[in-house]
Design an enzyme around this catalytic site. Structure first.
Site, PDB file in Angstrom:
ATOM      1  N   GLU A 177       0.841  -1.212   0.000  1.00 41.78           N
ATOM      2  CA  GLU A 177       0.000   0.000   0.000  1.00 41.78           C
ATOM      3  C   GLU A 177       0.869   1.253   0.000  1.00 41.78           C
ATOM      4  OE1 GLU A 177      -3.149  -0.223   2.955  1.00 41.78           O
ATOM      5  OE2 GLU A 177      -4.002  -2.000   1.987  1.00 41.78           O
ATOM      6  N   GLU A 303      -4.679  -8.993  -0.008  1.00 44.33           N
ATOM      7  CA  GLU A 303      -5.431  -8.772   1.233  1.00 44.33           C
ATOM      8  C   GLU A 303      -6.879  -8.623   0.824  1.00 44.33           C
ATOM      9  OE1 GLU A 303      -4.130  -5.622   3.850  1.00 44.33           O
ATOM     10  OE2 GLU A 303      -2.028  -6.041   3.382  1.00 44.33           O
TER      11      GLU A 303
HETATM   12  O1  AHR Z   1      -4.881  -6.158   7.127  1.00 44.69           O
HETATM   13  C1  AHR Z   1      -4.862  -4.981   7.859  1.00 44.69           C
HETATM   14  C2  AHR Z   1      -4.263  -3.797   7.110  1.00 44.69           C
HETATM   15  O2  AHR Z   1      -5.075  -3.486   6.024  1.00 44.69           O
HETATM   16  C3  AHR Z   1      -2.906  -4.005   6.505  1.00 44.69           C
HETATM   17  O3  AHR Z   1      -1.884  -3.761   7.412  1.00 44.69           O
HETATM   18  C4  AHR Z   1      -2.881  -3.010   5.392  1.00 44.69           C
HETATM   19  O4  AHR Z   1      -2.085  -3.413   4.310  1.00 44.69           O
HETATM   20  C5  AHR Z   1      -4.336  -2.855   5.008  1.00 44.69           C
HETATM   21  O5  AHR Z   1      -4.707  -1.533   4.919  1.00 44.69           O
END
Ligand code: AHR
Length: 498
Positions: A177, A303
């Site tokens: 990110e 994710e």
């Molecule tokens: O999974 C939780 C958080 O969500 C992670 O650290 C980040 O990459 C995302 O915003």
């Protein structure tokens, strides 16, 4: 009365379902690592939680991403190797606060512990290198520590730390990110950083190793950002070819919906948000295709999952495990199957205790959440050829969107056995679904169902966890091989057909 039809076109192959599409993600966040995978964050204590390791091994996860997340871009791997008692205790900018808001990381669990875990549970590691606050040398050194078999100081350090053979870690993420917690970069800025890191990690590795690494860039749910990233990173002005094997984004849904305080309209809205995964995969693939004519770059969603209001920073991002969340995971896995031609991996967030985890620990108990059962039911798809399905389903209007009430996907294994998974996303009513599998005789059918008779907001705990296991599903089979089943509200089915 039949009100939905699923036709499986067994000859219309999409592509292989990469097993890594059933991957997972474990971050140093809340109780995911400490109290989840590792007993305690004290450097004096030693040990994996064997109950959790056993549940992970049973699940046969193909790939596990670590150490973050946002944590990764504030993590320096050398802090987490060597004798545990000598490891520095560090503050962590992002998530160390899980337990009692302690923004500190003990480094008791580091690279060697993580890679040992992966070997014990038979999973491929995926390491996320620090781009936001790290440098290319640090990332390249991490590759050397893990993978090099020569006589350098870093390879010897690994040996001194108890590991003679290289680990051969194949998947390396370069940043997380980076449009946000990973450095607030513009797409052009990240593209340049990505090239810089890929040069050191990829080129150095090419001279050190007799295999290629898979390098992964992190994109965004904002597709203009991805487009600009791809344009800059692929610009011919740079002249030199560099490694970029996968582009990823993150998709969370349910941010405004506490399941226990919601009604069926909210459930519909939540499921519509989950199904937006389809759009994100298509848009990410199209950003890749627009600029990459000469090589294959895979789509990863590294994710994803539900993120409800209960999961606040101070709570260590913990939220209850419900049938509704599990139902959404099944719908998303069906979407991944339909995009087998572009999908190379996914990693649900997160493995233990955090967000839509598969395993929860409560004191000495460790148990499977409903989402774990979905992964179990969908496991036969791994490595199969995904095939096209046509679905006729009733829909419901949800604001400006349509929620298809019945979803499905299908795949064929090497022996020609067909596996169909299906969801009844209708939390109000049953639907009778007719499955027609082209060329099947229907002589040998095995059908299972999850969550029959359970309310969407039913929460798992240590005492009721076994109640979420799959049951046999009643089906009727016609002479032409058509299988008919009534799917109860908010259920998931897995049917194998010969
Ligand atoms: O999974 C939780 C958080 O969500 C992670 O650290 C980040 O990459 C995302 O915003």
């Amino acid at each position: 009365m039949t009100d939905a039809r699923v036709t499986v076109h067994t000859e219309a192959g999409i592509d292989r379902i990469e097993p890594e599409v059933h991957g997972h993600f474990a971050e140093h966040l809340g109780r995911c690592i400490y109290d989840g995978i590792w007993t305690d964050d004290s450097v004096d204590e030693e040990g994996f939680r064997e109950d959790v390791v056993e549940l992970l091994a049973d699940l046969e996860l193909p790939v596990l991403r670590w150490p973050g997340g946002c944590f990764a871009d504030d993590y320096h791997w050398e802090d987490g190797v060597g004798p545990r008692e000598d490891r520095p205790r560090r503050r962590n900018l992002f998530w160390g606060q899980g337990r009692e808001m302690i923004p500190e990381e003990s480094n008791a669990f580091g690279t060697d512990e993580f890679l040992e875990l992966c070997e014990r549970i038979g999973t491929e590691p995926y390491l996320a290198a620090n781009v936001g606050s790290g440098d290319p040398q640090e990332a390249a050194n991490w590759v050397e520590y893990c993978n090099y078999d020569g006589d350098t100081e870093l390879a010897d350090r690994r040996r001194d730390n108890g590991r003679e053979e290289p680990y051969d870690v194949k998947y390396w993420g370069l940043g997380n990110e980076n449009w946000g917690c990973g450095g607030q970069m513009s797409p052009e800025q990240y593209a340049r950083e990505y090239r810089r890191f890929a040069t050191y990690v990829g080129t150095q590795s090419a001279h050190m190793l007799d295999y290629d690494l898979d390098l992964i860039a992190c994109g965004f749910e904002n597709h203009e950002w991805n487009h600009r990233f791809m344009e800059e990173v692929s610009d011919p002005k740079w002249g030199v070819e560099f490694p970029l094997d996968h582009l990823t984004l993150h998709h969370y849904y349910g941010r405004t919906m506490t399941v226990s305080e919601s009604d069926e309209d909210d459930y519909d809205q939540f499921l519509v948000e989950a199904l937006e995964m389809d759009h994100h995969i298509e848009r990410l693939a199209s950003a890749i295709n627009a600029f990459s004519t000469t090589r294959d770059i895979g789509v990863i969603i590294d994710e994803w999952g539900s993120w409800h209001p209960e999961a606040q920073g101070g709570s260590g991002l913990e939220q209850p495990g419900t049938v509704l969340d599990a139902l959404s995971a099944a719908a998303v896995l069906d979407i991944f199957n339909d995009h087998a031609d572009v999908m190379t991996m996914s990693n649900i967030a997160q493995t233990v205790n955090v967000l839509q985890c598969l395993i929860e620990t409560q004191g000495d108990d460790a148990f499977a959440r409903p989402t774990y059962r979905v992964y179990d039911l969908y496991a036969p798809h791994k490595g199969n050829e995904a095939v096209t399905t046509s679905i006729e389903t009733p829909t419901r209007e949800v604001d400006d969107e349509e929620l298809p009430l019945v979803g499905a996907s299908a795949s064929v294994d090497d022996d020609g056995e067909v596996y169909v998974t299906a969801t009844n996303l209708d939390t109000r009513a049953s639907h009778t679904v007719e499955f027609t599998v082209e060329d099947a005789t229907g002589d040998d059918i095995d059908a299972q169902v999850l969550f029959e008779g359970q309310e969407p907001d039913l929460e798992v705990d240590a005492d009721n966890a076994d109640a979420f296991a799959a049951d046999d599903l009643d089906v009727s089979v016609d002479g032409d091989g058509t299988v008919t089943a009534e799917l109860a509200p908010a259920t998931v089915a897995g049917i194998s057909v010969e």
